[in-house]
Design a protein around this motif. Sequence first.
Motif, PDB file in Angstrom:
ATOM      1  N   UNK A   3       0.839  -1.196   0.000  1.00  0.00           N
ATOM      2  CA  UNK A   3       0.000   0.000   0.000  1.00  0.00           C
ATOM      3  C   UNK A   3       0.877   1.250   0.000  1.00  0.00           C
ATOM      4  N   UNK A   4       1.841   1.307   0.916  1.00  0.00           N
ATOM      5  CA  UNK A   4       2.736   2.462   1.002  1.00  0.00           C
ATOM      6  C   UNK A   4       3.572   2.609  -0.271  1.00  0.00           C
ATOM      7  N   UNK A   5       4.021   1.476  -0.807  1.00  0.00           N
ATOM      8  CA  UNK A   5       4.843   1.512  -2.022  1.00  0.00           C
ATOM      9  C   UNK A   5       4.058   2.094  -3.197  1.00  0.00           C
ATOM     10  N   UNK A   6       2.767   1.778  -3.288  1.00  0.00           N
ATOM     11  CA  UNK A   6       1.904   2.308  -4.350  1.00  0.00           C
ATOM     12  C   UNK A   6       1.932   3.837  -4.327  1.00  0.00           C
ATOM     13  N   UNK A   7       1.772   4.394  -3.137  1.00  0.00           N
ATOM     14  CA  UNK A   7       1.761   5.852  -3.012  1.00  0.00           C
ATOM     15  C   UNK A   7       3.145   6.442  -3.271  1.00  0.00           C
ATOM     16  N   UNK A   8       4.188   5.716  -2.900  1.00  0.00           N
ATOM     17  CA  UNK A   8       5.550   6.181  -3.176  1.00  0.00           C
ATOM     18  C   UNK A   8       5.796   6.317  -4.675  1.00  0.00           C
ATOM     19  N   UNK A   9       5.305   5.346  -5.440  1.00  0.00           N
ATOM     20  CA  UNK A   9       5.488   5.386  -6.896  1.00  0.00           C
ATOM     21  C   UNK A   9       4.823   6.632  -7.473  1.00  0.00           C
ATOM     22  N   UNK A  10       3.637   6.955  -6.968  1.00  0.00           N
ATOM     23  CA  UNK A  10       2.923   8.133  -7.465  1.00  0.00           C
ATOM     24  C   UNK A  10       3.699   9.403  -7.139  1.00  0.00           C
ATOM     25  N   UNK A  11       4.226   9.482  -5.918  1.00  0.00           N
ATOM     26  CA  UNK A  11       5.013  10.652  -5.545  1.00  0.00           C
ATOM     27  C   UNK A  11       6.236  10.792  -6.456  1.00  0.00           C
ATOM     28  N   UNK A  12       6.916   9.692  -6.717  1.00  0.00           N
ATOM     29  CA  UNK A  12       8.080   9.718  -7.596  1.00  0.00           C
ATOM     30  C   UNK A  12       7.671  10.101  -9.019  1.00  0.00           C
ATOM     31  N   UNK A  13       6.552   9.550  -9.461  1.00  0.00           N
ATOM     32  CA  UNK A  13       6.084   9.828 -10.824  1.00  0.00           C
ATOM     33  C   UNK A  13       5.652  11.279 -10.997  1.00  0.00           C
ATOM     34  N   UNK A  14       5.328  11.957  -9.902  1.00  0.00           N
ATOM     35  CA  UNK A  14       4.941  13.368 -10.002  1.00  0.00           C
ATOM     36  C   UNK A  14       6.091  14.216 -10.534  1.00  0.00           C
ATOM     37  N   UNK A  15       7.321  13.720 -10.342  1.00  0.00           N
ATOM     38  CA  UNK A  15       8.483  14.448 -10.835  1.00  0.00           C
ATOM     39  C   UNK A  15       8.822  15.685 -10.033  1.00  0.00           C
ATOM     40  N   UNK A  16       8.171  15.857  -8.871  1.00  0.00           N
ATOM     41  CA  UNK A  16       8.406  17.043  -8.043  1.00  0.00           C
ATOM     42  C   UNK A  16       9.198  16.630  -6.805  1.00  0.00           C
ATOM     43  N   UNK A  17      10.471  16.995  -6.777  1.00  0.00           N
ATOM     44  CA  UNK A  17      11.328  16.560  -5.680  1.00  0.00           C
ATOM     45  C   UNK A  17      10.899  17.160  -4.344  1.00  0.00           C
ATOM     46  N   UNK A  18      10.262  18.322  -4.371  1.00  0.00           N
ATOM     47  CA  UNK A  18       9.825  18.949  -3.134  1.00  0.00           C
ATOM     48  C   UNK A  18       8.688  18.155  -2.490  1.00  0.00           C
ATOM     49  N   UNK A  19       7.783  17.662  -3.341  1.00  0.00           N
ATOM     50  CA  UNK A  19       6.695  16.837  -2.821  1.00  0.00           C
ATOM     51  C   UNK A  19       7.237  15.603  -2.119  1.00  0.00           C
ATOM     52  N   UNK A  20       8.182  14.941  -2.751  1.00  0.00           N
ATOM     53  CA  UNK A  20       8.776  13.732  -2.180  1.00  0.00           C
ATOM     54  C   UNK A  20       9.468  14.051  -0.868  1.00  0.00           C
ATOM     55  N   UNK A  21      10.204  15.162  -0.821  1.00  0.00           N
ATOM     56  CA  UNK A  21      10.925  15.542   0.385  1.00  0.00           C
ATOM     57  C   UNK A  21       9.977  15.890   1.522  1.00  0.00           C
ATOM     58  N   UNK A  22       8.895  16.602   1.203  1.00  0.00           N
ATOM     59  CA  UNK A  22       7.917  16.978   2.228  1.00  0.00           C
ATOM     60  C   UNK A  22       7.206  15.748   2.776  1.00  0.00           C
ATOM     61  N   UNK A  23       6.932  14.792   1.892  1.00  0.00           N
ATOM     62  CA  UNK A  23       6.162  13.618   2.295  1.00  0.00           C
ATOM     63  C   UNK A  23       6.989  12.597   3.059  1.00  0.00           C
ATOM     64  N   UNK A  24       8.306  12.600   2.867  1.00  0.00           N
ATOM     65  CA  UNK A  24       9.168  11.573   3.446  1.00  0.00           C
ATOM     66  C   UNK A  24       9.008  11.416   4.960  1.00  0.00           C
ATOM     67  N   UNK A  25       8.942  12.506   5.746  1.00  0.00           N
ATOM     68  CA  UNK A  25       8.790  12.340   7.196  1.00  0.00           C
ATOM     69  C   UNK A  25       7.476  11.686   7.617  1.00  0.00           C
ATOM     70  N   UNK A  26       6.507  11.650   6.704  1.00  0.00           N
ATOM     71  CA  UNK A  26       5.217  11.030   7.027  1.00  0.00           C
ATOM     72  C   UNK A  26       5.267   9.508   7.046  1.00  0.00           C
ATOM     73  N   UNK A  27       6.297   8.933   6.447  1.00  0.00           N
ATOM     74  CA  UNK A  27       6.305   7.493   6.228  1.00  0.00           C
ATOM     75  C   UNK A  27       6.156   6.679   7.501  1.00  0.00           C
ATOM     76  N   UNK A  28       6.948   6.992   8.514  1.00  0.00           N
ATOM     77  CA  UNK A  28       6.877   6.224   9.759  1.00  0.00           C
ATOM     78  C   UNK A  28       5.496   6.329  10.384  1.00  0.00           C
ATOM     79  N   UNK A  29       4.940   7.536  10.361  1.00  0.00           N
ATOM     80  CA  UNK A  29       3.608   7.754  10.935  1.00  0.00           C
ATOM     81  C   UNK A  29       2.558   6.991  10.137  1.00  0.00           C
TER      82      UNK A  29
END
Length: 236
Positions: free
Chosen positions: A148-174
């Motif tokens: 489930x988490x990996x599915x959303x990770x692929x979408x974030x990566x596919x967005x091509x926006x490095x800021x989105x990925x960086x902002x979202x990264x701290x959410x992973x553990x939560x």
Amino acid sequence: MARKSLVGEVADDLLDRIVGSEFPPGALVPGELELSAQHQVSRMTVREAMKTLEAQRILSVQRGRGTFVNPVEQWNSLDAVLRAASAAVGNDVAAVQLIELRRMLETGACALAAQRVTPEDLDRLRGCLDDMRANHERGGLDEFVAADLAFHDVILEASGNVFLTAVFQPLHRVLAARRAETSKVPEIQRHAIAMHERVLAALETADPRAAREAMDEHMTQTLEDLMTFIQHKAGL
């Protein structure tokens, strides 16, 4: 699960006391000698624990005065902020606010991904969905959550926006902890699979509006599941 280090235990206990309002914002926390006696550990262990919380901006050292608790707005550990928010407003309200944050970030990411997704990205998404289905059938909770988490990770990566990925990264553990709680319910797993199928179908059309709407529907379903299966069951 691996046992926490002594440094981690001391830091976690002190954070619990801060979150529990024993040491509210602006309060002076005990010194190294007092904390080492309380935990029966060395001063070096306490010092490293304090440095951990200082690095997360939970504590600040004022030379000649001591170590003080910072306001929650200054903390840079999302996990710590969530614990503080849960204590202040309750787990149910904090969970809703987390979904609200996800809705703001992930609907936009999905719209961007629809314009930039590659055939390889789509194959990865299909693989994640296959893993979700298989683990739903076999009862593999941890594997289901990971897919489930990996599915959303692929979408974030596919967005091509490095800021989105960086902002979202701290959410992973939560998010991993929250998913492990909610995905214990088979019906929630079924809903998640269905929603992920809709998101994938929208991405396959390369239509940003459809992708945004599909992800928004997914967040709505996630919120409804939280209310129906988790909070209602707990009598909240």
